[in-house]
Design a protein around this motif. Structure first.
Motif, PDB file in Angstrom:
ATOM      1  N   VAL B 285       0.828  -1.206   0.000  1.00  0.00           N
ATOM      2  CA  VAL B 285       0.000   0.000   0.000  1.00  0.00           C
ATOM      3  C   VAL B 285       0.861   1.254   0.000  1.00  0.00           C
ATOM      4  CG1 VAL B 285      -1.693   1.295   1.321  1.00  0.00           C
ATOM      5  CG2 VAL B 285      -1.911  -1.161   1.100  1.00  0.00           C
ATOM      6  N   ALA B 286       1.873   1.266   0.861  1.00  0.00           N
ATOM      7  CA  ALA B 286       2.631   2.496   1.050  1.00  0.00           C
ATOM      8  C   ALA B 286       4.049   2.382   0.518  1.00  0.00           C
ATOM      9  CB  ALA B 286       2.650   2.866   2.520  1.00  0.00           C
ATOM     10  N   SER B 287       4.329   1.311  -0.182  1.00  0.00           N
ATOM     11  CA  SER B 287       5.622   1.072  -0.827  1.00  0.00           C
ATOM     12  C   SER B 287       6.789   1.024   0.161  1.00  0.00           C
ATOM     13  CB  SER B 287       5.908   2.079  -1.946  1.00  0.00           C
ATOM     14  OG  SER B 287       6.257   3.303  -1.388  1.00  0.00           O
ATOM     15  N   HIS B 288       6.486   0.872   1.456  1.00  0.00           N
ATOM     16  CA  HIS B 288       7.552   0.633   2.421  1.00  0.00           C
ATOM     17  C   HIS B 288       6.962  -0.121   3.587  1.00  0.00           C
ATOM     18  CE1 HIS B 288      10.684   1.217   5.388  1.00  0.00           C
ATOM     19  NE2 HIS B 288      11.494   1.544   4.395  1.00  0.00           N
ATOM     20  N   ASP B 293       8.227   7.691   4.257  1.00  0.00           N
ATOM     21  CA  ASP B 293       8.004   8.567   3.085  1.00  0.00           C
ATOM     22  C   ASP B 293       6.647   8.355   2.431  1.00  0.00           C
ATOM     23  OD1 ASP B 293      10.536   9.507   3.476  1.00  0.00           O
ATOM     24  OD2 ASP B 293      11.440   7.982   2.165  1.00  0.00           O
ATOM     25  N   ALA B 294       5.711   7.748   3.131  1.00  0.00           N
ATOM     26  CA  ALA B 294       4.391   7.600   2.537  1.00  0.00           C
ATOM     27  C   ALA B 294       3.622   8.901   2.631  1.00  0.00           C
ATOM     28  CB  ALA B 294       3.619   6.491   3.252  1.00  0.00           C
ATOM     29  N   LEU B 295       3.912   9.671   3.675  1.00  0.00           N
ATOM     30  CA  LEU B 295       3.226  10.941   3.861  1.00  0.00           C
ATOM     31  C   LEU B 295       4.129  12.054   3.358  1.00  0.00           C
ATOM     32  CD1 LEU B 295       1.893  10.404   7.467  1.00  0.00           C
ATOM     33  CD2 LEU B 295       0.855   9.750   5.308  1.00  0.00           C
ATOM     34  N   GLN B 296       3.509  13.061   2.728  1.00  0.00           N
ATOM     35  CA  GLN B 296       4.309  14.194   2.261  1.00  0.00           C
ATOM     36  C   GLN B 296       3.640  15.477   2.674  1.00  0.00           C
ATOM     37  OE1 GLN B 296       5.081  13.959  -1.871  1.00  0.00           O
ATOM     38  NE2 GLN B 296       6.734  12.455  -1.615  1.00  0.00           N
ATOM     39  N   LEU B 297       4.416  16.505   2.631  1.00  0.00           N
ATOM     40  CA  LEU B 297       3.880  17.804   2.998  1.00  0.00           C
ATOM     41  C   LEU B 297       2.684  18.122   2.110  1.00  0.00           C
ATOM     42  CD1 LEU B 297       4.868  19.690   5.156  1.00  0.00           C
ATOM     43  CD2 LEU B 297       6.033  21.022   3.403  1.00  0.00           C
ATOM     44  N   GLY B 298       1.560  18.371   2.713  1.00  0.00           N
ATOM     45  CA  GLY B 298       0.366  18.721   1.948  1.00  0.00           C
ATOM     46  C   GLY B 298      -0.507  17.553   1.606  1.00  0.00           C
ATOM     47  N   ALA B 301       2.184  10.696  -0.561  1.00  0.00           N
ATOM     48  CA  ALA B 301       2.961  10.410  -1.765  1.00  0.00           C
ATOM     49  C   ALA B 301       2.081   9.681  -2.777  1.00  0.00           C
ATOM     50  CB  ALA B 301       4.158   9.547  -1.405  1.00  0.00           C
ATOM     51  N   SER B 302       2.380   9.890  -4.031  1.00  0.00           N
ATOM     52  CA  SER B 302       1.522   9.301  -5.066  1.00  0.00           C
ATOM     53  C   SER B 302       1.605   7.784  -5.043  1.00  0.00           C
ATOM     54  CB  SER B 302       1.916   9.824  -6.443  1.00  0.00           C
ATOM     55  OG  SER B 302       3.282   9.549  -6.645  1.00  0.00           O
ATOM     56  N   ALA B 303       2.752   7.251  -4.535  1.00  0.00           N
ATOM     57  CA  ALA B 303       2.878   5.800  -4.470  1.00  0.00           C
ATOM     58  C   ALA B 303       1.936   5.212  -3.437  1.00  0.00           C
ATOM     59  CB  ALA B 303       4.312   5.411  -4.123  1.00  0.00           C
ATOM     60  N   SER B 304       1.448   6.047  -2.524  1.00  0.00           N
ATOM     61  CA  SER B 304       0.589   5.523  -1.480  1.00  0.00           C
ATOM     62  C   SER B 304      -0.883   5.696  -1.798  1.00  0.00           C
ATOM     63  CB  SER B 304       0.874   6.225  -0.156  1.00  0.00           C
ATOM     64  OG  SER B 304       2.240   6.378   0.020  1.00  0.00           O
ATOM     65  N   ASP B 305      -1.158   6.095  -3.004  1.00  0.00           N
ATOM     66  CA  ASP B 305      -2.566   6.235  -3.375  1.00  0.00           C
ATOM     67  C   ASP B 305      -3.259   4.874  -3.265  1.00  0.00           C
ATOM     68  OD1 ASP B 305      -4.868   7.236  -4.167  1.00  0.00           O
ATOM     69  OD2 ASP B 305      -4.351   7.398  -6.315  1.00  0.00           O
ATOM     70  N   ILE B 306      -4.477   4.915  -2.783  1.00  0.00           N
ATOM     71  CA  ILE B 306      -5.174   3.641  -2.578  1.00  0.00           C
ATOM     72  C   ILE B 306      -6.135   3.414  -3.731  1.00  0.00           C
ATOM     73  CG2 ILE B 306      -6.788   2.411  -1.096  1.00  0.00           C
ATOM     74  CD1 ILE B 306      -5.451   3.637   1.256  1.00  0.00           C
ATOM     75  N   ASP B 307      -5.808   2.449  -4.581  1.00  0.00           N
ATOM     76  CA  ASP B 307      -6.693   2.132  -5.699  1.00  0.00           C
ATOM     77  C   ASP B 307      -7.493   0.884  -5.376  1.00  0.00           C
ATOM     78  OD1 ASP B 307      -4.936   0.070  -5.922  1.00  0.00           O
ATOM     79  OD2 ASP B 307      -3.795   0.957  -7.595  1.00  0.00           O
ATOM     80  N   ILE B 308      -8.177   0.371  -6.372  1.00  0.00           N
ATOM     81  CA  ILE B 308      -9.107  -0.727  -6.119  1.00  0.00           C
ATOM     82  C   ILE B 308      -8.380  -1.995  -5.696  1.00  0.00           C
ATOM     83  CG2 ILE B 308      -9.171  -1.463  -8.551  1.00  0.00           C
ATOM     84  CD1 ILE B 308     -12.252  -1.246  -6.325  1.00  0.00           C
ATOM     85  N   ASN B 309      -7.167  -2.219  -6.277  1.00  0.00           N
ATOM     86  CA  ASN B 309      -6.385  -3.401  -5.892  1.00  0.00           C
ATOM     87  C   ASN B 309      -6.014  -3.362  -4.421  1.00  0.00           C
ATOM     88  OD1 ASN B 309      -6.406  -4.415  -8.410  1.00  0.00           O
ATOM     89  ND2 ASN B 309      -4.441  -3.502  -9.013  1.00  0.00           N
ATOM     90  N   LYS B 310      -5.528  -2.165  -4.041  1.00  0.00           N
ATOM     91  CA  LYS B 310      -5.088  -2.027  -2.662  1.00  0.00           C
ATOM     92  C   LYS B 310      -6.260  -2.170  -1.715  1.00  0.00           C
ATOM     93  CE  LYS B 310      -1.043   0.799  -3.586  1.00  0.00           C
ATOM     94  NZ  LYS B 310      -0.450   2.137  -3.455  1.00  0.00           N
ATOM     95  N   ASP B 428      -6.870  15.213  -6.270  1.00  0.00           N
ATOM     96  CA  ASP B 428      -5.488  15.511  -5.903  1.00  0.00           C
ATOM     97  C   ASP B 428      -5.095  14.818  -4.613  1.00  0.00           C
ATOM     98  OD1 ASP B 428      -5.160  17.081  -8.017  1.00  0.00           O
ATOM     99  OD2 ASP B 428      -5.718  18.938  -6.964  1.00  0.00           O
ATOM    100  N   LEU B 429      -3.820  14.444  -4.555  1.00  0.00           N
ATOM    101  CA  LEU B 429      -3.292  13.940  -3.310  1.00  0.00           C
ATOM    102  C   LEU B 429      -2.507  15.023  -2.577  1.00  0.00           C
ATOM    103  CD1 LEU B 429      -2.133  10.396  -4.347  1.00  0.00           C
ATOM    104  CD2 LEU B 429      -4.112  11.026  -3.007  1.00  0.00           C
ATOM    105  N   ILE B 430      -2.022  15.983  -3.356  1.00  0.00           N
ATOM    106  CA  ILE B 430      -1.262  17.089  -2.784  1.00  0.00           C
ATOM    107  C   ILE B 430      -1.796  18.358  -3.424  1.00  0.00           C
ATOM    108  CG2 ILE B 430       1.018  18.182  -2.762  1.00  0.00           C
ATOM    109  CD1 ILE B 430       2.217  15.429  -2.605  1.00  0.00           C
ATOM    110  N   PRO B 431      -2.027  19.412  -2.626  1.00  0.00           N
ATOM    111  CA  PRO B 431      -2.535  20.643  -3.246  1.00  0.00           C
ATOM    112  C   PRO B 431      -1.567  21.160  -4.322  1.00  0.00           C
ATOM    113  CG  PRO B 431      -2.230  20.875  -0.858  1.00  0.00           C
ATOM    114  CD  PRO B 431      -1.890  19.486  -1.207  1.00  0.00           C
TER     115      PRO B 431
END
Lengths: 318, 512, 208, 641
Positions: B285-288, B293-298, B301-310, B428-431
């Motif tokens: 889910v969060a690539s780690h 580094d799953a969370l970023q300012l604002g 991270a795009s790698a932590s986006d939750i799609d249907i698979n996740k 958006d995941l980040i503004p």
């Protein structure tokens, strides 16, 4: 029974002695392996404890600055004390090497000598953990020694013999006929099983696999041991386990060879019975958490009273 | 947005002569201590800040501050919880707490550090004093015929972090326990000074590996408040989901350790298998595995986006987690031998918990209703996510374990609900403004979130250039460590590993 | 067969001792069930030995009532009142176990002195039933919670059954059936009482 | 008195003691089974040597010899108090003459001499605690003497003969009860043991060695003579009572020994334990002879005699050892010792063997006596008497518990005193032991090992003693290689081969050591004890004696009167406590619960009586004396009838 020796008996006695010494680490390893399998782990090699022993022998010894002569002699004394008790057991051949010594009181007190030196060793290095283990070791020994003596005396009264070899000789010969109770061996077995768990530092009394200095008993005593001394201590504990397992296997169903021809069958049965008890111990260890330290007297008092009941029954001549 | 983490602060420092009176008044209102720390103003004067948790039915944090140059009045007599904070200030800034009842070095060991060098002062030139013995650490002593000590640590028999426990005993019962930690101070607070906000995030998220998401969230709360960033709603959902997965993972592991330490290894193994499943889920889910580094300012991270698979994967793990936890709960409540082992041991009573301002599981097991998700709601808590609070009065190992299990179920519930309500992907995941470049702003703010161990507290102050001038992090473990000795007092030493594990405090988070 | 009967009778005593040595109520109920099973098997052995058809029926009744129905009721009640273990024993565990052992010694003396009449398997059964009886009584006295007292009461009942079955080659069937039914009623009523007490005093817990 | 005179007196006393010990060691062999008369005014003093007194004379003179040799150097500690060494030979000789004496008057004279000289020795240190202990000892020992005298008076009334020769098998239950009670007070049997743990620590170590290893045996001698020579063997229940009290005494003594941290006090409690074991043997044997179970009787008697000897040997060496410790370390407190094994090499080995012997570790001698006792107890369970069956089951349980706790107690004694780090500066600066001290301890220790390994001559000698007393042949067969006894009805034997056991253990030890030597890496490196990564010298960081006994003490907490207290800095809240002060006092529960209340009552009554006599007239006090006289007459009338 006749306990006079001739060369054949002596030779076979030595052979039996060597075989049961050599098998001791196997049973300890088997219990470990079975426990790991119950947990869903792949587990160690069943012969791992032999490799461990070899590895420890190859390592050098680090001895504490505070250690006196006790640290140097007590590993050997403990090993030979347990060895001589194991040598008294008619595991699969009736004329065991030390069959003459196998008086019941001698056995219990010789085991006590092992505990005595083990606790002296634990105090020798001036480490707080060692003493902690020594204190608990005596705590459990004190609670289990009366039951152990009761078990042996019950066996003696039951068979009207004073020596272990004659006792099991009697039980085997009368197992299939005569006035023979199955109740007494059965309840003795319950009591002996509890004692076996407590004396061999097993769950629910002690946890043999823990790394926590503050809760362990046997491991705390030998915490300062290293190299060959650690190896000797480990091997002694396997032998002690073997002693108790052998006793159980003899009480539940003695099949002891009197002639060389019977030995293969008796040996096979012996290993089978031992493996059965290993299985039982590993089940008990998997199904129970370790007890609180001061709850252990509850369990051991039950063992004591059960052996007392067995003794009363045996005096009545059931 | 409701007022998340609003601070009731007069702005101007009060006079130091009024401090004790004010603190006594604050204490009378029934609040607890969130933290005390000092800030070097650079002109030889220091500002000492006191933060207190909110009162009932309010989510406003109380704050005080005083100015000091050489010494400052100690409030430990009124609030025993302040003891360690004041010792820390003495070590790090050289300010002397007056009338402190138990004053000795906390973090800088006299055995190898020059006590006159104070690393958090602005004028410290980062030269490390020569490695030699400067003095002795005054351990507590127990006197009496036959009383002896058992020093445990800092190097342990197992692979655990360094900490020194010194038991004074006479036989099995513990007469006294002294804990001495901070064996591997990393200087994180100093390290973050002068860094930009996003640089510091990388450092901060690695303070304590198993609470990475929780701690980072607290940091982000504070820093986003300074920078004025509004987080997209979908990012909020993902943040809460990640935080709750982390909570579930922590609790599952801790329950496993409880089983492990009472020697009930088959059950422990079941929990560890589940833990591994969740770690692999983290990786997916969060690539780690530890969500670094799953969370970023604002946002996230795009790698932590939750799609249907996740979503599917998460639901699968949650299902098996629910089943396994049910079984574990059954054993803890119904197996007499297990219950007997952990009942009535390691008891921390409510008064002690209150006096020491405990937080997290330890506080809730001792009957204190403390949960930042309810008291000082942030992100979706308090609106979309309603957390129901569980407390026990007993304060023993059993109570702590039961609370862990209940909270793990609660987390499973929250995640399942959030997955169902998760906004459409593609948002958006980040503004936008944040994605292009981090804005620069000066000011200060606090962030406070509930990690699996309790509330993580951040104070961040940025300078004119937008870089961090002072960063203070207070870990839940830092608050809870001093309480462990009152849990074992009068008990026997063989129970200590279980008491320790039931609280499962972090060494790394404690020691920055 | 005689040996098996001996084994079962001794196990009745052992389970009573174990009951004295365990502070856990659930375990106590399970032990009671086990004890009743042993009693049933013992009855079966006596039946086979003496070839009394009434004893076969008695075996079935014991299995039905004592091994299945009464423990079931007790478990059900336990579930509704939610107590797991008793915390206040009037006597510590090792002490009460040792006390149980001395009671066994005592009953052995009494049995040797008293019994001259013919009993199915010698005076052993009398010793065991007397010892079980005394341990049951001890459980009723030394335990403070109602549940353990019920278990003590049931243990006493088992002891009486054991003695009855061996003295006269079985009681008259009608009497036995009546006793069993009576017992069931008693357990039911006690369960109701427990639940009632629990409801009326949620805070104070179960103290009789 | 100049220092030269004092030294002269001291050495004279010591050499007289050595000479007396040596002389009486060979005396029985020079004049076997003879009677002596010394016609002195107003009564003749008569003495007789028989097999029983030979046994006791040998023990007493042997112990006196060892201890007197020990005193040659140890006596320098008491340079200022030479009267100790003049009293010692008087004490030794009075003990020997008590055992030798053959009539009431002689016996009582020397008994009283023994009591008085030992009383003066107890108070000889002059400290307040020794005065207190001496007073208690004086009172208790005279209560005992009163009982004994009463018993003798009754014997005289019954047989109208003063000589022991006329008392064969005439003592009834009253006489036996009175005399056994009296002797038990002197022997320190539970519940009359209170004086013992006070008297031993207060006395110089050489004297406490003699008191514990020899004087207590004189009392046991009295019990054996009264029971087996004077006593009618028709009171089997008396044997059971002795068995039970012996078992209780053994258990109680070792329970208290376990928790002591004062070495000599601990050894004193261990004496109570061993007296209990001896009483168990005597009681069981008396029961067996009364009910004509000769086999069990001779076995149990053998156990008692063996244990008397073993206890004397190991206890005297342990008390001498404690003297060495007191001399070299200036402390009797185990918690201040530690690490002495490295400083006192040979002495520590001797002490270890003595400790092993007294905790009955096979194949040493202590085990031998216990083995006989077990075997006879198991035999007793095979009789048809219900009471002895149950009491022997209880005794087996208590004896095994005692054995286990004795192991713990003496492992603690040795481990805390000799092993580990030094626990105080005193222990660090411990001096070396002298040659004479080592030799004098080596002699009894060597006998311990010798008896343990090759007991056959001793067993035949003791068989003779038992044959003399019982008149029946026992079931002990001594074929020269093993000790075999018939235990059970159906011709079964249990046997114990001490030589085989020791050679088996040594052989395995040797083979194992050689094999391991060949197949292992023999490099050895010395390093600090693991301190969990902290580099500090911390003497407190090792287990203590009080800690070592905690677990057992906790289980049997009902047997102790325990008061503990934790003191804190009460000014501050619990979160800021710096130092903790812990104090604990573990007392003898019997003393606290029974003797102290009695003492208080007596003090109250005497205060009351005081007030009467102060205010009242002469008449009133005369009335009391008159009433006392009348009471005596009434008692006399009843007894004679």
């Amino acid at each position: 029974m006749d306990i006079s020796l001739n060369y054949e008996k002596l030779l076979l006695g030595i052979l039996q002695f060597i075989i049961i010494i050599a098998l001791a680490p196997f049973f300890a390893g088997l219990i470990h392996k079975l426990k790991q399998n119950f947990r869903g782990q792949k587990g160690i090699n069943m012969f791992q404890f032999y490799f461990n022993f070899g590895k420890l022998l190859r390592k050098g010894v680090v001895l504490s600055d505070e250690a006196s002569y006790i640290s140097i002699i007590s590993p050997y004394i403990i090993l030979s004390v347990y060895l001589i008790v194991l040598g008294m057991m008619p595991a699969f051949y009736i004329y065991s090497l030390f069959s003459r010594l196998s008086d019941i009181i001698v056995i219990v007190y010789t085991l006590g000598a092992g505990v005595f030196f083990l606790t002296l060793y634990s105090l020798d290095q001036g480490s707080p953990f060692g003493g902690l283990g020594g204190e608990r070791e005596w705590f459990f020994t004190m609670l289990s020694e009366p039951s152990l003596i009761f078990i042996f005396i019950t066996l003696a009264i039951y068979s009207r013999k004073g020596m272990l070899v004659s006792i099991f000789d009697f039980i085997q010969k009368n197992a299939l006929g005569g006035h023979f109770s199955i109740a007494i061996p059965f309840i003795l077995l319950i009591s002996l099983f509890i004692l076996g768990l407590s004396e061999n530092a097993r769950i629910p009394i002690d946890n043999p696999e823990t790394h926590l200095e503050l809760t362990m008993i046997h491991e705390a005593i030998i915490l300062e041991a290293s190299g060959k001394y650690l190896g000797i201590f480990e091997y002694s504990s396997y032998i002690k386990l073997s002693i108790f397992l052998t006793l159980m296997s003899l009480i539940i169903f003695p099949y002891i060879a009197y002639t060389p021809i019977d030995i293969p069958l008796a040996l096979g049965l012996y290993i089978f019975k031992m493996a059965m008890f290993c299985f039982m111990i590993s089940i008990v260890e998997s199904l129970n958490p370790k007890m609180r330290l001061f709850r252990a007297p509850n369990l051991l008092s039950i063992a004591f009273i059960i052996s007392l009941i067995a003794m009363i029954l045996s005096i009545r001549g059931v | 947005m409701t007022a998340s983490n609003s601070v009731d602060f007069q702005g101007e420092p009060i006079g130091r002569e009024n401090l004790l009176e004010t603190v006594a008044g604050v204490k009378h209102e029934g609040v607890y201590l969130l933290g005390i720390f000092a800030i070097d103003n650079g002109d030889g004067s220091f500002e000492i800040k006191y933060f207190f948790g909110p009162e009932k039915n309010s989510s406003t944090v109380k704050a005080l501050s005083i100015l000091a140059s050489i010494d400052f009045p100690s409030i430990s007599g009124i609030m025993p919880a302040a003891k360690i904070y004041e010792r820390e200030i003495m070590d790090m800034f050289g300010l002397f707490p007056l009338n402190h009842p138990d004053l000795k070095p906390l973090m800088l060991f006299p055995e190898n550090w020059d006590g006159t060098v104070h690393p958090l002062k602005k004028d410290w030139d980062k030269t490390i004093p020569e490695f030699k013995k400067y003095g002795e650490y005054p351990y507590k002593k127990a006197h009496g015929n036959g009383v002896f000590e058992i020093p445990v640590g800092p190097v342990h028999a197992g692979i655990i972090e360094p900490g020194h426990f010194r038991f004074s005993m006479r036989g099995e019962p513990v007469l006294q326990l002294e804990i001495r930690h901070f064996w591997k101070h990393r200087g994180i607070e100093k390290l973050c000074e002068g860094k930009t906000v996003s640089e510091a995030l990388k450092i901060v998220s690695r303070i304590s590996g198993d609470n990475s998401a929780g701690i980072s969230l607290a940091y982000l709360e504070a820093s986003e408040k300074i920078l004025g960033i509004e987080i997209p709603i979908r990012a909020k959902f993902i943040r809460v989901i990640l935080a709750e997965i982390e909570r579930l993972w922590n609790h599952v592991r801790d329950i496993g350790y409880i089983f492990m330490d009472m020697g009930y290894t088959p059950k422990a193994q079941a929990m560890f298998v589940l833990e591994e499943d969740i770690l692999r889920l983290n990786k997916f889910v969060a690539s780690h595995r530890y969500m670094f580094d799953a969370l970023q300012l604002g946002g996230v991270a795009s790698a932590s986006d939750i799609d249907i698979n996740k979503t599917g994967a998460i639901r699968g793990v949650l299902k098996s987690a629910g089943e396994k936890l049910k079984k574990a709960e059954w054993y803890i409540l119904n197996s007499p031998s297990v219950t007997d082992r952990i009942e009535l041991a390691g008891k921390i009573n409510k008064k002690t918990a209150e006096e020491l301002s405990l937080c997290g599981i330890c506080a809730r097991a001792s009957g204190l209703r403390r949960d930042s998700r309810i008291e000082m709601p942030y992100l979706l808590y308090g609106e979309t996510v309603q957390v129901s609070q569980k407390t026990f009065e007993e304060g023993d190992i059993l109570a702590r374990t039961r609370i862990r299990i209940m909270e793990a179920f609660e987390s499973i519930n929250i995640i399942q609900n959030l997955l169902a309500w998760l906004p459409e992907s593609g948002e958006d995941l980040i503004p936008k403004d944040c994605a292009e470049g981090v804005p620069v702003s000066s000011g200060w703010a606090i962030g406070n979130t509930e990690t699996p161990r309790g509330n993580a507290f951040f104070y961040i102050k940025t300078g004119e250039d937008g870089n961090i001038e002072r960063l203070k992090y207070i870990d839940p473990s830092f608050r809870n460590w001093p309480s462990i000795q009152y849990g074992i007092l009068g008990g026997i030493i063989a129970d200590f590993p279980l008491v320790n594990k039931s609280m499962n405090l972090s060494y790394a988070g404690n020691d920055l | 067969m005689v040996r098996l009967a001996e084994l079962f009778s001794v196990l009745i005593l052992i389970s009573a001792v174990l009951n004295a040595g365990s502070p856990f109520i659930k375990f106590g109920i399970k032990l009671y069930s086990f004890q009743s099973l042993m009693l049933a098997l013992y009855t079966l052995m006596v039946a086979l030995y003496s070839n009394t058809s009434a004893l076969y029926l008695s075996f079935l009744f014991i299995i039905l009532f004592k091994v299945v129905i009464i423990p079931y009721f007790l478990f059900n009640t336990l579930k509704r009142v939610e107590i797991k273990r008793e915390i206040d024993l009037a006597l510590g565990i090792p002490e009460s176990v040792l006390f149980a052992g001395s009671l066994t010694l005592l009953s052995n003396i009494i049995a040797e002195r008293v019994i001259k009449t013919t009993v199915t398997f010698g005076s052993l059964i009398f010793t065991i039933s007397l010892a079980t009886f005394l341990i049951g009584a001890m459980l009723m006295i030394t335990r403070k919670t109602l549940f353990s007292q019920i278990i003590g009461f049931l243990t006493i009942d088992n002891a009486i059954f054991l003695a009855g079955n061996s003295f006269t080659h079985g009681m008259p069937l009608l009497v036995e059936f009546g006793v069993l039914f009576d017992l069931l009623a008693a357990v039911l009523i006690l369960s109701l009482i427990i639940i009632h007490i629990k409801k009326s005093s949620l805070k104070t817990g179960l103290r009789s | 008195m100049g220092s030269g005179t004092r030294d002269f007196i001291r050495y004279t006393g010591i050499y007289i003691s050595i000479g007396a010990g040596l002389f009486f060691l060979f005396f029985p062999f020079l004049f076997p089974l003879k009677e002596f008369y010394f016609y002195t005014f107003p009564f003749p003093l008569t003495f007789k040597i028989d097999k029983l007194s030979v046994f006791f004379i040998i023990i007493i003179s042997l112990i006196s010899f060892f201890v007197s040799v020990f005193s040659i150097t140890y006596g320098k500690e008491y340079r200022e108090k030479p009267h100790i060494f003049l009293l010692t030979p008087a004490f030794i000789l009075s003990m020997i003459f008590v055992v030798l004496s053959n009539d009431i008057i002689t016996f009582l004279i020397f008994w009283e001499l023994m009591s008085l000289s030992s009383f003066f020795l107890v108070i000889s240190e002059g400290k307040p605690e020794s005065k207190k202990a001496g007073l208690l000892y004086f009172i208790m020992t005279h209560i005992g003497t009163v009982f004994i005298t009463a018993g003798f008076v009754l014997l005289y009334l019954k047989s109208s003969s003063l000589s022991f020769g006329g008392y064969k098998n005439i003592a009834g239950i009253l006489i036996l009860g009175l005399m056994i009670t009296g002797f038990s007070v002197k022997a320190g049997l539970f519940p009359f043991h209170v004086w013992l743990p006070h008297a031993h620590p207060a006395t110089p170590s050489n004297i406490s060695a003699i008191m514990s290893a020899a004087m207590v045996n004189v009392a046991v001698y009295g019990v054996i003579r009264v029971l087996f020579v004077f006593g009618l063997k028709i009171y089997p229940f008396l044997g059971i009572i002795l068995l039970v009290f012996g078992a209780l005494s053994a258990f109680f003594g070792i329970m208290n020994a376990l928790v002591q941290t004062d070495i000599k006090r601990m050894l004193a409690f261990s004496t109570i334990e061993n007296i209990g074991i001896i009483y168990m043997g005597i009681g069981l044997s008396f029961w067996a002879y009364s009910t004509s179970h000769a086999i069990i009787g001779s076995l149990a008697f053998m156990a008692a005699l063996l244990h008397i000897l073993n206890h004397s040997l190991s206890k005297s060496s342990l008390f001498m050892g404690s003297g060495v410790l007191v001399k070299n370390v200036r402390s009797r407190n185990m918690e201040e010792l530690g690490g002495l094994a490295k400083r006192m090499g040979f002495f520590s080995v001797l002490f270890l063997i003595a400790v092993m012997s007294i905790s009955a570790i096979p194949p040493l001698n202590g085990f031998l006596g216990e083995w006989y006792l077990y075997v006879s107890l198991v035999g007793a369970t095979q009789t048809s008497n219900l009471y002895i069956i149950y009491f022997s089951i209880i005794s087996i349980a208590l004896l095994s518990l005692t054995g286990a706790i004795a192991g713990a107690a003496f492992a603690k004694l040795y481990g805390i005193t000799f092993l580990g780090k030094h626990r105080s500066e005193k222990a660090r600066n411990a001096g070396k032991t002298g040659i004479i001290e080592n030799i004098s301890i080596f002699m009894p220790v060597f006998l311990c090992v010798a008896i343990g390994v090759y007991p056959y001559p001793l067993i035949s000698f003791l068989n003779g003693v038992s044959l003399y007393l019982s008149g029946t042949k026992g079931a002990l067969s001594n074929s020269g290689h093993f000790l075999a006894v018939q235990t059970f009805r159906n011709f079964s034997y249990s046997s114990y081969y001490p030589l085989l056991l020791i050679s088996g253990i040594l052989g395995l030890l040797f083979i194992g050591a050689i094999l391991i030597k060949i197949f292992s890496n023999n490099s050895l490196r010395r390093y600090k004890t693991w301190g969990c990564g902290i580099e500090e010298e911390n003497r407190a960081a090792q287990f203590s004696g009080s800690g070592f006994s905690y677990g057992i003490m906790k289980v049997f907490s009902t047997f102790y009167s325990r008061a503990s207290e934790i003191k804190f800095d009460s000014e501050v809240k619990k979160y800021f406590r710096k130092d903790t002060f812990y104090s604990e006092e573990i007392g003898d529960i019997l003393e606290k619960r029974i003797y102290d209340p009695i003492k208080r009552i007596i003090v109250k009554i005497s205060g009351y009586a005081d007030s009467i006599f102060e205010t009242g007239s002469m008449n009133l006090s005369l009335l009391f004396i008159f009433l006392a006289l009348v009471l005596c007459f009434i008692i006399y009338l009843f007894l004679v009838k």
